[in-house]
Design an enzyme around this catalytic site. Structure first.
Site, PDB file in Angstrom:
ATOM      1  N   THR A 293      56.638  56.419 -14.811  1.00 42.11           N
ATOM      2  CA  THR A 293      56.115  55.143 -14.337  1.00 42.11           C
ATOM      3  C   THR A 293      57.081  54.580 -13.283  1.00 42.11           C
ATOM      4  O   THR A 293      58.254  54.947 -13.252  1.00 42.11           O
ATOM      5  CB  THR A 293      55.906  54.162 -15.509  1.00 42.11           C
ATOM      6  OG1 THR A 293      57.134  54.015 -16.213  1.00 42.11           O
ATOM      7  CG2 THR A 293      54.824  54.666 -16.459  1.00 42.11           C
TER       8      THR A 293
ATOM      9  N   THR B  48      58.923  51.646 -12.218  1.00 44.42           N
ATOM     10  CA  THR B  48      60.245  51.054 -12.440  1.00 44.42           C
ATOM     11  C   THR B  48      61.121  51.981 -13.273  1.00 44.42           C
ATOM     12  O   THR B  48      62.316  52.124 -13.000  1.00 44.42           O
ATOM     13  CB  THR B  48      60.115  49.675 -13.117  1.00 44.42           C
ATOM     14  OG1 THR B  48      59.325  48.827 -12.281  1.00 44.42           O
ATOM     15  CG2 THR B  48      61.470  49.038 -13.355  1.00 44.42           C
ATOM     16  N   CYS B  49      60.536  52.629 -14.252  1.00 44.84           N
ATOM     17  CA  CYS B  49      61.296  53.521 -15.127  1.00 44.84           C
ATOM     18  C   CYS B  49      61.912  54.674 -14.336  1.00 44.84           C
ATOM     19  O   CYS B  49      63.067  55.044 -14.538  1.00 44.84           O
ATOM     20  CB  CYS B  49      60.399  54.060 -16.233  1.00 44.84           C
ATOM     21  SG  CYS B  49      59.583  52.777 -17.199  1.00 44.84           S
ATOM     22  N   SER B  50      61.124  55.241 -13.415  1.00 43.71           N
ATOM     23  CA  SER B  50      61.575  56.395 -12.633  1.00 43.71           C
ATOM     24  C   SER B  50      62.440  56.016 -11.434  1.00 43.71           C
ATOM     25  O   SER B  50      63.333  56.767 -11.046  1.00 43.71           O
ATOM     26  CB  SER B  50      60.367  57.194 -12.130  1.00 43.71           C
ATOM     27  OG  SER B  50      59.702  57.810 -13.202  1.00 43.71           O
TER      28      SER B  50
END
Length: 168
Positions: A52, A54-56
């Site tokens: 996803t 922001t996560c990545s």
């Protein structure tokens, strides 16, 4: 909801291992949370989903980048937990080049996430039940600090914040 001073939930997470070693076979391996956190200081962060935005782009890369500093501050291991299966977390680990820096741990059925009380219901967005975004410093299986993000935020669960707490 889990809070400072509480023990981590006595659950099992899964970790995809690409190279056999130290009793780990290739493929998904069970990680007993209580046993794996005993006697260690762990920088743990959780997020809504692998791959996803922001996560990545921010969350995982920040912990990879701060690995040496976190180790220098007394952190033994860095754990990333997401409500995904071990195969997805393994592919994401390759994509993010986490190597031996961040353990990418799958909470496939959200058992750990539900036990912490930090669930995020994204059913209306097609993602189902996920984990809220947060970080915590864990010492010998107990929560020493906890940083929970507000909805849609990425302000307090980053590696820099947890590094400061580890140094304190």
């Amino acid at each position: 909801m889990i809070k400072v001073g509480d023990s981590l939930p006595a659950t099992t997470l899964m970790e995809f291992v690409e190279v056999a070693g130290e009793g780990c076979s290739i493929g998904p391996n069970a990680v007993d949370v209580a046993k794996s956190s005993a006697g260690k200081t762990i920088a743990l962060f959780a997020l809504p989903g692998a791959f996803t935005p922001t996560c990545s782009a921010k969350h995982v890369p920040g912990f990879v980048e701060k690995f040496d500093e976190l180790k220098g501050a007394g952190v033994d291991e860095i754990w990333c937990i997401s409500v995904n299966d071990a195969f997805v977390m393994g592919a994401w680990a390759r994509d993010q080049k986490t190597g031996d820096k961040v353990r990418m741990l799958a909470d496939g059925d959200a058992t750990f996430t539900k036990a912490t009380g930090l669930t995020l219901d994204l059913t209306g967005k097609g993602l189902g039940l996920r984990s809220n975004r947060y970080s915590m410093l864990v010492k010998d299986g107990k929560v020493a600090s906890l940083n929970i993000e507000g909805p849609g935020k990425f302000e307090v669960s980053d590696a820099a914040t947890l590094l400061q707490q580890a140094k304190a």
